[in-house]
Design an enzyme around this catalytic site. Structure first.
Site, short mmCIF file in Angstrom:
data_model
loop_
_atom_site.label_atom_id
_atom_site.label_comp_id
_atom_site.label_asym_id
_atom_site.label_seq_id
_atom_site.Cartn_x
_atom_site.Cartn_y
_atom_site.Cartn_z
N MET A 12 0.83 -1.22 0.00
CA MET A 12 0.00 0.00 0.00
C MET A 12 0.86 1.27 0.00
O MET A 12 0.62 2.21 -0.75
CB MET A 12 -0.91 0.02 1.24
CG MET A 12 -1.89 -1.10 1.32
SD MET A 12 -3.13 -1.04 0.01
CE MET A 12 -4.16 0.30 0.58
N ASP A 31 11.97 2.57 4.93
CA ASP A 31 11.38 1.24 5.14
C ASP A 31 12.51 0.37 5.64
O ASP A 31 13.67 0.53 5.20
CB ASP A 31 10.81 0.68 3.83
CG ASP A 31 9.93 -0.55 4.06
OD1 ASP A 31 8.71 -0.45 3.87
OD2 ASP A 31 10.48 -1.62 4.46
N LEU A 65 2.07 1.01 8.13
CA LEU A 65 2.78 -0.15 8.67
C LEU A 65 1.82 -1.28 9.03
O LEU A 65 0.62 -1.05 9.20
CB LEU A 65 3.57 0.30 9.91
CG LEU A 65 4.69 1.30 9.60
CD1 LEU A 65 5.09 2.10 10.83
CD2 LEU A 65 5.90 0.57 9.00
N THR A 96 -3.79 0.15 9.49
CA THR A 96 -4.93 -0.39 10.22
C THR A 96 -4.40 -0.95 11.53
O THR A 96 -3.71 -1.97 11.53
CB THR A 96 -5.61 -1.52 9.41
OG1 THR A 96 -5.97 -1.01 8.13
CG2 THR A 96 -6.84 -2.03 10.13
N ARG A 123 -10.55 0.02 0.66
CA ARG A 123 -10.27 -0.47 -0.70
C ARG A 123 -8.92 -1.19 -0.73
O ARG A 123 -8.40 -1.54 0.32
CB ARG A 123 -10.36 0.64 -1.75
CG ARG A 123 -11.76 1.31 -1.72
CD ARG A 123 -11.95 2.41 -2.74
NE ARG A 123 -13.28 3.01 -2.57
CZ ARG A 123 -13.59 4.26 -2.84
NH1 ARG A 123 -12.67 5.09 -3.33
NH2 ARG A 123 -14.81 4.72 -2.64
N LYS A 171 -13.01 2.14 10.37
CA LYS A 171 -12.25 1.14 9.60
C LYS A 171 -12.45 -0.25 10.21
O LYS A 171 -12.67 -1.23 9.50
CB LYS A 171 -10.76 1.53 9.61
CG LYS A 171 -9.80 0.53 9.03
CD LYS A 171 -9.89 0.41 7.55
CE LYS A 171 -8.99 -0.70 7.02
NZ LYS A 171 -9.33 -1.05 5.65
N ASN A 175 -14.18 -3.38 8.40
CA ASN A 175 -13.44 -4.63 8.14
C ASN A 175 -14.09 -5.82 8.84
O ASN A 175 -14.15 -6.91 8.29
CB ASN A 175 -11.98 -4.49 8.58
CG ASN A 175 -11.18 -3.74 7.54
OD1 ASN A 175 -11.74 -2.98 6.76
ND2 ASN A 175 -9.88 -3.95 7.51
N SER A 178 -16.99 -6.80 6.61
CA SER A 178 -16.67 -7.40 5.32
C SER A 178 -15.93 -8.73 5.48
O SER A 178 -16.13 -9.64 4.68
CB SER A 178 -15.94 -6.43 4.39
OG SER A 178 -14.78 -5.99 4.99
N LYS A 240 -36.67 -21.06 12.06
CA LYS A 240 -37.04 -22.28 11.34
C LYS A 240 -36.19 -22.42 10.06
O LYS A 240 -35.63 -23.48 9.77
CB LYS A 240 -38.53 -22.22 10.99
CG LYS A 240 -39.04 -23.41 10.20
CD LYS A 240 -39.87 -23.16 8.95
CE LYS A 240 -40.15 -21.79 8.51
NZ LYS A 240 -40.66 -21.64 7.17
P1 NAD Z 1 3.02 -4.67 3.65
O1 NAD Z 1 3.43 -5.75 4.57
O2 NAD Z 1 3.00 -4.91 2.18
O3 NAD Z 1 3.94 -3.37 3.91
C1 NAD Z 1 4.40 -2.99 5.16
C2 NAD Z 1 5.76 -2.33 4.97
O4 NAD Z 1 6.19 -1.84 6.24
C3 NAD Z 1 6.82 -3.30 4.47
O5 NAD Z 1 7.50 -2.74 3.35
C4 NAD Z 1 7.75 -3.46 5.68
O6 NAD Z 1 9.11 -3.67 5.31
C5 NAD Z 1 7.56 -2.13 6.35
N1 NAD Z 1 7.91 -2.14 7.77
C6 NAD Z 1 7.56 -3.05 8.72
N2 NAD Z 1 8.09 -2.70 9.90
C7 NAD Z 1 8.79 -1.57 9.71
C8 NAD Z 1 9.56 -0.74 10.57
N3 NAD Z 1 9.71 -1.02 11.86
N4 NAD Z 1 10.13 0.35 10.02
C9 NAD Z 1 9.97 0.64 8.71
N5 NAD Z 1 9.27 -0.11 7.85
C10 NAD Z 1 8.69 -1.21 8.35
O7 NAD Z 1 1.58 -4.19 4.15
P2 NAD Z 1 0.47 -3.35 3.33
O8 NAD Z 1 -0.43 -4.30 2.59
O9 NAD Z 1 1.13 -2.24 2.61
O10 NAD Z 1 -0.40 -2.79 4.54
C11 NAD Z 1 0.00 -1.68 5.32
C12 NAD Z 1 -1.16 -1.29 6.21
O11 NAD Z 1 -2.29 -0.97 5.41
C13 NAD Z 1 -1.60 -2.40 7.14
O12 NAD Z 1 -1.91 -1.86 8.40
C14 NAD Z 1 -2.81 -2.98 6.44
O13 NAD Z 1 -3.71 -3.62 7.35
C15 NAD Z 1 -3.41 -1.74 5.82
N6 NAD Z 1 -4.24 -1.97 4.62
C16 NAD Z 1 -3.86 -2.85 3.67
C17 NAD Z 1 -4.66 -3.03 2.54
C18 NAD Z 1 -4.26 -3.97 1.44
O14 NAD Z 1 -5.10 -4.24 0.53
N7 NAD Z 1 -3.04 -4.49 1.41
C19 NAD Z 1 -5.85 -2.29 2.38
C20 NAD Z 1 -6.20 -1.36 3.37
C21 NAD Z 1 -5.38 -1.21 4.49
#
Ligand code: NAD
Length: 301
Positions: A12, A31, A65, A96, A123, A171, A175, A178, A240
């Site tokens: 994301m 990151d 994150l 999230t 989304r 949120k 979630n 869904s 029923k």
């Molecule tokens: P992801 O695992 O793809 O990305 C997380 C990133 O954070 C990774 O690149 C990881 O290396 C980095 N990271 C972890 N710990 C770290 C730290 N201590 N310092 C720096 N970087 C660090 O996850 P994502 O799918 O991008 O999701 C991110 C957030 O968005 C989550 O909370 C998720 O629940 C939420 N979210 C995801 C989606 C989806 O469809 N993927 C949709 C809505 C919300």
């Protein structure tokens, strides 16, 4: 043009950060996986070795994150954002995370003199790429207005959720619905297959009923939400029908844990004397079992 620190460049975060870059913002990125930064660095983002370095000179810090412990570590840990952040900057957590942890973080940061708001997203990663995320803005009015131009570069819709912590709360509710509905849908589709019924036919039928449209906008508004529990469709009859579905599933060896839980709930509602009430009274059953005071009117028959 603002200087934005963006931390967490995964599925994301990476496309969201890219949209900020394309929108003309100056990005400082971090990151813990260096490979995650490469594509953005090639597009002009400045890659940093720690959250603290990313925060230097930033007017906004965005975190995206996996969970709340990581958000806390990135903001308040050693080499964390707050060790270098200007107190006039705005922290926007778009991950999230647990709402109570988000509240705790906001309070902790406020005590240190930092401004923090929650703005999780709805989304999927495809929408993150397209810049069409649904953004659920917590925060107070001033924070929201300040963040709006940035948020609208990552999303196409910003919902004002109602104050600090409310973005992450809505949120969670979204979630929960869904994800649980996904499990219930899997049971219905498996039962459909077990019965030899065309899935397309089931889909066609359910598109026009509360099964496909949900109850919040169909059965609830004119009944339980108005305090009217007079039966359009009785709890006894719903019980029923659930019983028949469970019996059929049992004979076909289809497993339906969600359905079993729902049937028990309707059994409890009957035992509580709600058999002749409308099926939407199941809301009042759950509210009562959760210790909430009744909103029921006298219109039960
Ligand atoms: P992801 O695992 O793809 O990305 C997380 C990133 O954070 C990774 O690149 C990881 O290396 C980095 N990271 C972890 N710990 C770290 C730290 N201590 N310092 C720096 N970087 C660090 O996850 P994502 O799918 O991008 O999701 C991110 C957030 O968005 C989550 O909370 C998720 O629940 C939420 N979210 C995801 C989606 C989806 O469809 N993927 C949709 C809505 C919300």
């Amino acid at each position: 043009m603002a200087t934005v620190a963006f931390i967490g460049l995964g599925q994301m975060g990476q496309p969201m950060a890219l949209n900020l870059l394309k929108g003309g913002e100056q990005l400082r990125i971090y990151d813990r996986n260096p490979n995650a930064m490469q594509a953005l660095t090639e597009q002009g983002a400045f890659s940093c070795d720690s959250p603290a370095e990313a925060a230097e000179g930033a007017e906004f810090v965005i975190t995206m994150l996996p969970n709340g412990d990581l958000v806390k570590e990135v903001l308040l840990g050693e080499q964390g954002v707050c060790s270098k952040l200007d107190s006039k900057a705005l922290l926007i957590d778009m991950s999230t995370i647990h709402p109570l942890q988000s509240d705790q973080l906001r309070e902790q940061l406020a005590q240190l003199g930092f401004s923090y708001m929650d703005a999780p997203v709805g989304r999927t990663s495809d929408h993150a790429v397209a810049g069409t995320l649904l953004i659920l803005g917590g925060g107070d009015a001033t924070q929201l207005e300040r963040a709006r131009p940035l948020l609208m570069k990552m999303g196409s819709e910003l919902i004002e959720a109602g104050g600090p912590g409310m973005g992450i709360r809505v949120k969670l509710i979204n979630n929960y619905m869904s994800i649980a509905l996904n499990a219930l849908s899997a049971e219905a589709a498996t039962l459909c297959e077990g019965l030899g019924l065309s899935f397309d036919v089931a889909l066609e039928v359910m598109q026009g009923t509360p099964a496909g449209k949900g109850h919040f906008t169909t059965t609830w508004p004119n009944k339980v939400l108005k305090g009217d529990l007079s039966p359009a469709f009785m709890i006894d009859l719903a019980h029923k029908d659930l019983g028949i579905a469970m019996d059929v599933a049992n004979q076909l060896h289809v497993t339906m844990p969600m359905g079993a839980a729902a049937r028990e709930l309707f059994s409890q509602a009957r035992a509580a004397g709600r058999g002749k009430q409308d099926w939407t009274a199941i809301l009042e059953q759950v509210r009562a079992a959760s210790g909430l005071t009744s909103k029921e009117s006298t219109k039960t028959n």
